[in-house]
Design an enzyme around this catalytic site. Structure first.
Site, mmCIF file in Angstrom:
data_model
loop_
_atom_site.group_PDB
_atom_site.id
_atom_site.type_symbol
_atom_site.label_atom_id
_atom_site.label_comp_id
_atom_site.label_asym_id
_atom_site.label_seq_id
_atom_site.Cartn_x
_atom_site.Cartn_y
_atom_site.Cartn_z
ATOM 1 N N LYS A 112 0.779 -1.116 -0.089
ATOM 2 C CA LYS A 112 0.040 0.094 0.330
ATOM 3 C C LYS A 112 1.057 1.377 0.011
ATOM 4 C CE LYS A 112 -3.661 2.635 1.324
ATOM 5 N NZ LYS A 112 -5.130 2.735 2.232
ATOM 6 N N GLU A 120 -4.520 10.086 -5.201
ATOM 7 C CA GLU A 120 -5.435 9.346 -6.014
ATOM 8 C C GLU A 120 -5.509 9.991 -7.529
ATOM 9 O OE1 GLU A 120 -8.172 7.245 -4.070
ATOM 10 O OE2 GLU A 120 -8.994 6.556 -5.959
ATOM 11 N N ARG A 155 -3.452 4.970 -7.617
ATOM 12 C CA ARG A 155 -3.911 4.445 -6.231
ATOM 13 C C ARG A 155 -5.484 3.848 -6.606
ATOM 14 N NH1 ARG A 155 -3.479 7.935 -0.459
ATOM 15 N NH2 ARG A 155 -4.724 6.577 0.733
ATOM 16 N N ASN A 184 -8.589 -0.007 -5.285
ATOM 17 C CA ASN A 184 -10.244 -0.395 -4.964
ATOM 18 C C ASN A 184 -10.672 -1.820 -5.829
ATOM 19 O OD1 ASN A 184 -10.499 2.054 -3.924
ATOM 20 N ND2 ASN A 184 -10.540 3.189 -5.747
ATOM 21 N N HIS A 189 -13.891 -3.150 -4.715
ATOM 22 C CA HIS A 189 -14.676 -2.197 -3.677
ATOM 23 C C HIS A 189 -15.854 -1.521 -4.570
ATOM 24 C CE1 HIS A 189 -11.119 -2.592 -1.210
ATOM 25 N NE2 HIS A 189 -11.486 -1.547 -0.118
ATOM 26 N N HIS A 204 -18.552 -2.077 -1.830
ATOM 27 C CA HIS A 204 -19.435 -0.760 -1.349
ATOM 28 C C HIS A 204 -20.917 -0.897 -1.527
ATOM 29 C CE1 HIS A 204 -15.461 1.817 -1.178
ATOM 30 N NE2 HIS A 204 -15.601 1.306 -0.162
ATOM 31 N N HIS A 242 -16.588 -4.903 6.128
ATOM 32 C CA HIS A 242 -16.081 -4.225 4.896
ATOM 33 C C HIS A 242 -15.376 -5.444 3.985
ATOM 34 C CE1 HIS A 242 -14.140 -1.382 2.198
ATOM 35 N NE2 HIS A 242 -13.212 -1.859 2.679
#
Ligand code: NAD
Ligand code: ZN
Length: 364
Positions: A228, A238, A242, A246, A249, A253, A266
């Site tokens: 990371k 970002e 970056r 995700n 995600h 999400h 999560h």
């Protein structure tokens, strides 16, 4: 104790990882120039506090530091403007000044909340992260801090890097098993996006990671943080790269939102999302072994890879639309190219995503 440096020019900072290293918090604070004259604020939650707050406070006090504490309720609902204001009130009443520090003792929720307090109190004061979840190996690197707005997650925030991260793996021993697996989802993700060997290492060592074997955890957290940190140091705000963090995600999400931010953790949601991304990759013509390999890795750390039957596909698709990644029937997706490599694909047909979501429910 291992030290990993996050390279961000003048905002560079170390992550200290080890077993029992909280015992050295006083010396580490002194090493990082934290003032012994100003008051400091430790923010934690009501599940973490009972385990570790007293010992952190007494270590700091015995080293000559003046510390106050603020305990918030455990859970995502503490990432709110209300709770933010309460912590700010404590900070103001405690007369924190420009040389004061805010310490986040807890998981990603406390890290994001306390970090946003540190970023905004008097336009920004020193921030120290003491992560106590596996997931926080992700959230404590990169400087994104935020609270939620009732209409959208993480909408009110800042970039504010800590001066150090103190990761004591002994604190992970009190984590509930589901939280352990959830945090490991981000570790596996770091392997899947950039490091094939690490992805396979996580899979082979899944049982040791689940058992919180200290040596294994230290290695996994160190490598996860390093991956990371590497991405963040190349693209702190970002601008492009970056976004690969995700992976899983977009669908994840949506699953969290449809579950009311409580039903799925999560990491559980993004595990299902990563399984979906691998299916999508195959549909887009990538290697056919990707899906099987990805779910094998996720299952090795007890993560779900399918959507429960009662989850509505329409609701998932609607929730993804709120993610603002849709334009004219197409969406942006992080697509695996192979284990350990991904690309950002900007024109994924929404229909392909819908059929993946159906397949995640076993209907495809
Ligand atoms: N800033 C970022 O870059 C970033 C990245 C990923 C996730 N996040 C954020 O992180 C949050 C999720 O983080 P999380 O999974 O750590 O959640 P969390 O902070 O809510 O912790 C999970 C649960 O475990 C409890 N807990 C924490 N540490 C414990 C310990 N050592 N022993 C016993 N119980 C403990 C907490 O009280 C909570 O109930 C989300 O809000 C997410 O948006 C931020
Ligand atoms: Zn995540």
């Amino acid at each position: 104790m291992r030290t990993l440096q996050v390279e961000l020019g003048e905002r560079s900072y170390p992550i200290y990882i080890g077993a029992g290293i909280l015992d050295s918090i006083g010396e580490l604070c002194a090493k990082h120039g934290i003032s012994k004259k100003s008051p400091h604020l430790i923010v934690t939650d009501d599940k973490v506090g009972p385990h570790y707050l007293d010992s952190v406070v007494s270590r700091l006090k015995s080293e000559g530091y003046h510390v106050l504490t603020h305990v918030v309720p455990s859970g995502e609902s503490s990432k709110s403007l209300d709770v933010y204001e309460q912590v700010m009130t404590t900070a103001i009443q405690a007369k924190l000044d420009r040389s004061s520090a805010v310490f986040a003792l807890g998981g990603g929720v406390v890290g994001d909340l306390a970090g946003f307090v540190a970023a905004t109190y008097m336009r920004g004061i020193t921030f120290v992260q003491i992560p106590t979840t596996i997931l926080a190996h992700d959230s404590s690197v990169g400087g994104k801090v935020a609270v939620n707005h009732p209409l959208a997650k993480n909408m009110i925030g800042a970039f504010h890097q800590p001066v150090m991260v103190l990761y004591d793996v002994d604190t992970l021993k009190s984590l509930p098993a589901r939280e352990v697996s959830s945090g490991l989802a981000e570790m596996v993700k770091h392997g899947l996006i950039l490091d094939k060997d690490f992805a396979y290492w996580c899979c082979e060592n899944g049982h040791k990671l689940l058992a919180l074997d200290a040596e294994t955890l230290i290695h996994g957290l160190e490598r996860g943080c390093a991956i990371k940190a590497d991405v963040v140091s190349k693209d702190e705000r970002e601008g492009g790269l970056r976004a690969i963090l995700n992976l899983g995600h977009t669908i994840g999400h949506a699953i969290e939102a449809v579950g009311g931010y409580g039903r799925f953790l999560h990491g559980e949601a993004i595990a299902i999302g990563m399984a979906g991304s691998a299916m999508l990759a195959e549909r887009l013509g990538r290697d056919e072994s990707l899906y099987g390999e990805t779910i094998r890795m996720l299952k090795a750390v007890n993560l779900p890879v399918q959507l429960p039957q009662d989850v509505s596909i329409d609701q998932i698709m609607d929730a993804m639309q709120h993610d603002k990644k849709f334009t004219e029937g197409q969406m942006v997706f992080i697509v695996p190219e192979a284990i350990g490599s991904v690309s950002i694909v900007k024109d994924v047909p929404v229909e392909a995503v819908r059929s993946v979501v159906e397949q995640l429910k076993g209907e495809g």
